[in-house]
Design an enzyme around this catalytic site. Structure first.
Site, PDB file in Angstrom:
ATOM      1  N   ASP A 137       1.413  45.461  21.824  1.00 47.11           N
ATOM      2  CA  ASP A 137       0.966  45.634  23.199  1.00 47.11           C
ATOM      3  C   ASP A 137       1.015  47.106  23.571  1.00 47.11           C
ATOM      4  OD1 ASP A 137       3.715  46.080  25.004  1.00 47.11           O
ATOM      5  OD2 ASP A 137       4.034  44.915  23.173  1.00 47.11           O
ATOM      6  N   SER A 138       0.058  47.530  24.383  1.00 51.36           N
ATOM      7  CA  SER A 138       0.002  48.896  24.913  1.00 51.36           C
ATOM      8  C   SER A 138       0.009  49.909  23.766  1.00 51.36           C
ATOM      9  CB  SER A 138       1.152  49.118  25.897  1.00 51.36           C
ATOM     10  OG  SER A 138       0.938  50.260  26.688  1.00 51.36           O
ATOM     11  N   ALA A 139       1.021  50.790  23.703  1.00 53.39           N
ATOM     12  CA  ALA A 139       1.099  51.735  22.591  1.00 53.39           C
ATOM     13  C   ALA A 139       1.234  51.001  21.261  1.00 53.39           C
ATOM     14  CB  ALA A 139       2.261  52.696  22.784  1.00 53.39           C
ATOM     15  N   VAL A 157      -2.988  43.739  22.629  1.00 53.32           N
ATOM     16  CA  VAL A 157      -2.656  43.315  23.985  1.00 53.32           C
ATOM     17  C   VAL A 157      -2.613  44.531  24.902  1.00 53.32           C
ATOM     18  CG1 VAL A 157      -0.991  42.091  25.426  1.00 53.32           C
ATOM     19  CG2 VAL A 157      -1.306  41.414  23.020  1.00 53.32           C
ATOM     20  N   HIS A 183      -0.757  45.441  33.802  1.00 51.42           N
ATOM     21  CA  HIS A 183      -0.358  45.801  32.439  1.00 51.42           C
ATOM     22  C   HIS A 183       0.896  45.050  31.985  1.00 51.42           C
ATOM     23  CE1 HIS A 183      -0.744  48.470  29.022  1.00 51.42           C
ATOM     24  NE2 HIS A 183       0.505  48.861  29.134  1.00 51.42           N
TER      25      HIS A 183
END
Length: 312
Positions: A159-161, A189, A287
């Site tokens: 997810d994200s980074a 994600v 987020h």
């Protein structure tokens, strides 16, 4: 006298002039254990001593069956600089994933910026994949992977980074190859991608856009700007070589990164990549909402979609 702040990246971290780092969130940890709720067992395994890097492994209760299970290699989020594989947020989430999807999970505890800037996280994640692949003949260093993991059905996700890392690992497997490990799918994600020109409904606020670039410069001192392939897949000439032919992208309606997830589908198709990509948008959410509120209706629905992807 207290040290003065050199760079303030609230709500994530502050960097002080004397060099010390103050992480403002994502610092809590929980030990590996047998989870009473799901029956999933976990343990921490060091796979590199120089640098020191480890992973947390998850084994579902159903692993007692003779059939080997799919393997999910997961990369946690946190802007390359906060959270760990032992964070309660990720520990609880991956217990649930392992249980509901009936998969073995390797959660990579890569080194973090700014103490260890990019490409450290990429290097550690690649080392983790090489370690996983070393179990291909069933005689690797870890018994759980030898006995229970099907390396012909491996998924990358984050997810994200962490989604950014999963993307880059997919590219590297596509270019460098990795014997003994077959990637069946990649799930991104709320991926951390960016670019110099706004796309879709992305913010045009110059201050917010500049902050994102400055934050990435903190994580990667060699960063060349908003169109660096590190965060802009469109700039990567090797994009068409992504190793998997199945990609699942989750986006959230209120997330600043939403449009980048949709745009990723577009640039993938233009790159010559010949796989199938699906983008799933969650309305009314922001987020990584599913990590903050895993029991909400939208998070439960999102988990069902992820589990289905891992089981197809």
């Amino acid at each position: 006298m207290a040290s003065e702040i050199s760079q303030d990246f609230s709500p994530f971290l502050r960097i002080y002039k004397d060099g010390h780092i103050e992480r403002l969130i994502g610092t809590a940890t929980v030990p590996a254990s047998l989870d009473d709720k799901t029956g999933v067992a976990s343990k921490d395994v060091a796979f590199s001593s120089d640098p020191a890097v480890s992973a947390r492994l998850y084994l579902p209760a159903a692993a007692g069956h003779p059939k080997k299970l799919p393997l999910l290699v997961y990369f946690h989020g946190g802007g390359f600089c906060i959270e760990t594989a032992s964070s309660p947020t990720y520990h609880n989430y991956l217990n649930a994933v392992a249980s509901e999807a009936n998969v073995v999970v390797v959660s990579v505890d890569y080194r973090r910026a700014p103490e260890d800037p990019l490409p450290a996280a990429y290097d550690d994640s690649w080392a983790a994949l090489q370690w996983v692949a070393s179990h291909r003949a069933g005689d690797g260093p870890d018994d759980w992977l030898n006995e229970h993991a099907n390396l012909n059905k491996v998924f990358l996700a984050g997810d994200s980074a962490g989604a950014n890392i999963a993307h880059h690992m997919g590219l590297r497997i596509g270019s460098d190859k990795l014997d003994g490990l077959a990637v069946a799918g990649i799930a991104l994600v709320h991926p951390f991608f960016w670019g110099s020109k706004p796309v879709g409904t992305e913010t045009t606020d110059p201050e917010r856009r500049a902050w994102t670039v400055k934050f990435t410069e903190m994580a990667c001192p060699t960063f060349s700007g908003a169109d660096d392939p590190i965060i802009n897949p469109e700039s990567d000439p090797g994009l068409g070589g992504l190793c998997s032919d199945r990609i699942l992208v989750f986006v959230a309606e209120k997330d600043m990164l939403r449009s980048r997830g949709w745009y990723y589908e577009e640039v993938l198709k233009k790159s010559g990549w010949r796989g199938s990509v699906e983008v799933v948008e969650t309305k009314g959410e922001d987020h990584v909402f599913h990590l903050m509120n895993p029991s909400c209706e939208n998070a439960v629905e999102m988990m069902k979609t992820f589990v289905k992807f891992l089981n197809e």
